[in-house]
Design a protein around this motif. Structure first.
Motif, PDB file in Angstrom:
ATOM      1  N   PHE A  14      87.152 -29.430 -36.477  1.00  0.00           N
ATOM      2  CA  PHE A  14      88.288 -28.521 -36.383  1.00  0.00           C
ATOM      3  C   PHE A  14      89.481 -29.221 -35.747  1.00  0.00           C
ATOM      4  N   GLY A  15      89.222 -30.096 -34.768  1.00  0.00           N
ATOM      5  CA  GLY A  15      90.313 -30.866 -34.185  1.00  0.00           C
ATOM      6  C   GLY A  15      90.986 -31.762 -35.205  1.00  0.00           C
ATOM      7  N   LEU A  16      90.186 -32.428 -36.048  1.00  0.00           N
ATOM      8  CA  LEU A  16      90.759 -33.245 -37.124  1.00  0.00           C
ATOM      9  C   LEU A  16      91.511 -32.377 -38.125  1.00  0.00           C
ATOM     10  N   THR A  17      90.978 -31.198 -38.406  1.00  0.00           N
ATOM     11  CA  THR A  17      91.671 -30.271 -39.302  1.00  0.00           C
ATOM     12  C   THR A  17      93.070 -29.964 -38.776  1.00  0.00           C
ATOM     13  N   LEU A  18      93.162 -29.603 -37.510  1.00  0.00           N
ATOM     14  CA  LEU A  18      94.451 -29.254 -36.921  1.00  0.00           C
ATOM     15  C   LEU A  18      95.413 -30.428 -36.965  1.00  0.00           C
ATOM     16  N   ARG A  19      94.931 -31.602 -36.617  1.00  0.00           N
ATOM     17  CA  ARG A  19      95.810 -32.776 -36.560  1.00  0.00           C
ATOM     18  C   ARG A  19      96.298 -33.173 -37.954  1.00  0.00           C
ATOM     19  N   LEU A  20      95.401 -33.184 -38.924  1.00  0.00           N
ATOM     20  CA  LEU A  20      95.791 -33.619 -40.270  1.00  0.00           C
ATOM     21  C   LEU A  20      96.640 -32.565 -40.972  1.00  0.00           C
ATOM     22  N   ALA A  21      96.315 -31.295 -40.769  1.00  0.00           N
ATOM     23  CA  ALA A  21      97.139 -30.238 -41.373  1.00  0.00           C
ATOM     24  C   ALA A  21      98.535 -30.251 -40.784  1.00  0.00           C
ATOM     25  N   ARG A  22      98.635 -30.478 -39.488  1.00  0.00           N
ATOM     26  CA  ARG A  22      99.958 -30.526 -38.863  1.00  0.00           C
ATOM     27  C   ARG A  22     100.765 -31.715 -39.370  1.00  0.00           C
ATOM     28  N   ALA A  23     100.065 -32.771 -39.790  1.00  0.00           N
ATOM     29  CA  ALA A  23     100.745 -33.945 -40.343  1.00  0.00           C
ATOM     30  C   ALA A  23     101.155 -33.746 -41.799  1.00  0.00           C
ATOM     31  N   GLY A  24     100.821 -32.609 -42.390  1.00  0.00           N
ATOM     32  CA  GLY A  24     101.264 -32.300 -43.743  1.00  0.00           C
ATOM     33  C   GLY A  24     100.208 -32.405 -44.820  1.00  0.00           C
ATOM     34  N   ASP A  51     103.074 -22.363 -42.519  1.00  0.00           N
ATOM     35  CA  ASP A  51     103.485 -23.379 -43.485  1.00  0.00           C
ATOM     36  C   ASP A  51     102.419 -24.437 -43.756  1.00  0.00           C
ATOM     37  N   VAL A  52     101.362 -24.487 -42.940  1.00  0.00           N
ATOM     38  CA  VAL A  52     100.330 -25.501 -43.148  1.00  0.00           C
ATOM     39  C   VAL A  52      99.408 -25.086 -44.281  1.00  0.00           C
TER      40      VAL A  52
END
Length: 228
Positions: A14-24, A51-52
Motif C-alpha cells: 500500500f505504501g508503494l501504491t501511494l508513492r507510485l500513484a502520487r507520481a502519476g 485525480d490519482v
C-alpha cells in the motif's frame, strides 16, 4: 505506466501504491479478495485526492492487465501467490519481487534470515514463473513506514537486481519517480542473495534504536549518473 501491486493491501504494498500513484502512475492493487482490493483503492484515492489513478482487482486479473507486476507478499505465502499469477504472466511482463525470506515466516524472529535452497527468494520464485520471465528483485530495504509517511521524501536507495537490463531500468525508473529514492543496479538476480539479507539487518537496527525509518544510501551515488 500501468503497474499492478500484488499484496497491495499490505503495509509495504500500500505504501508503494501511494508513492507510485502520487507520481502519476496507474496502480492496480491486487489481492486474493477483489472486494478488499477495491476498498484499499478507495482508501488510496481518499488519501491522495480524486485525480490519482488507483483501482483494485483479484490478483490474477490485476497481473494480466499490467505490463509491470510488483509482488509484495510475505515469504511464507510467495509460492501460492506466484503459482496463481503464472498464467497471467506474458513474455513481455516485467515482474518485480520484493520478498525477503525472514525467520518470522516459520515462527522465528523477523530480525533473523532464512536461506532458501535456491540461494534467494527471488531465485526460488523464478522457478514458479514461466521460463524466461523478465524477473527483477528490488525494494527490499525500504520500510512500509517510510513509504507510508507521505509528508517526507524517502531517504533511501533501493537495490535492483536482474538478468534483463531493460527490465531493471523499468523498475529503476519507477523507483526514481518516488520522491527522495534512487536506484542502484547491483547486477544479476543472484545478487538478491545479499540484498534480501539486508532486510533483517534493518529490522534489528530499528528494534535496537526504536526506529521505523532506517535505510541504506550509497555514498558517492550522485556523480555516477544513471545506471549503465
Amino acid at each position: 505506466m500501468d503497474v499492478a501491486i500484488i499484496g497491495g493491501t499490505g503495509a509495504e504494498g500500500f505504501g508503494l501504491t501511494l508513492r507510485l500513484a502520487r507520481a502519476g502512475h496507474h496502480v492496480t492493487i491486487g489481492s486474493r479478495d477483489a472486494g478488499r482490493a477495491a476498498t484499499k483503492a478507495t482508501e488510496a484515492i481518499a488519501t491522495l485526492g480524486p485525480d490519482v489513478q488507483v483501482d483494485g482487482a483479484e490478483n490474477r486479473a490485476a497481473a494480466a492487465a499490467a505490463p509491470v507486476v510488483i509482488v509484495t507478499v510475505p515469504f511464507q505465502g510467495a509460492a501460492a501467490i506466484y503459482e496463481s499469477l503464472a498464467p497471467a504472466i506474458t513474455p513481455e511482463t516485467v515482474v518485480c519481487d520484493c520478498t525477503s525470506p525472514l525467520m518470522a515466516s516459520v515462527g522465528g524472529r523477523a530480525s533473523h534470515a532464512l536461506h532458501p535452497w535456491h540461494g534467494s527468494a527471488a531465485e526460488f520464485v523464478r522457478t514458479l514463473l514461466p521460463h524466461g520471465t523478465r524477473l527483477v528483485a528490488a525494494f527490499h530495504t525500504v520500510s512500509a513506514g517510510v513509504l507510508g509517511a507521505l509528508d517526507k521524501p524517502v531517504d533511501s536507495d533501493t537495490f535492483v537486481m536482474g538478468d534483463d537490463a531493460e527490465a531493471k531500468r523499468i523498475i529503476g525508473t519507477l523507483a526514481d519517480d518516488i520522491d527522495g529514492m534512487r536506484w542502484v543496479d547491483l547486477g544479476g538476480l543472484q545478487m538478491a542473495r545479499i540484498a534480501e539479507q539486508m532486510t533483517p539487518l534493518l529490522i534489528s537496527v530499528n528494534a535496537r534504536y526504536k526506529l521505523r525509518d532506517s535505510g541504506f544510501r550509497m555514498t558517492g551515488r550522485d556523480p555516477w549518473g544513471a545506471p549503465g
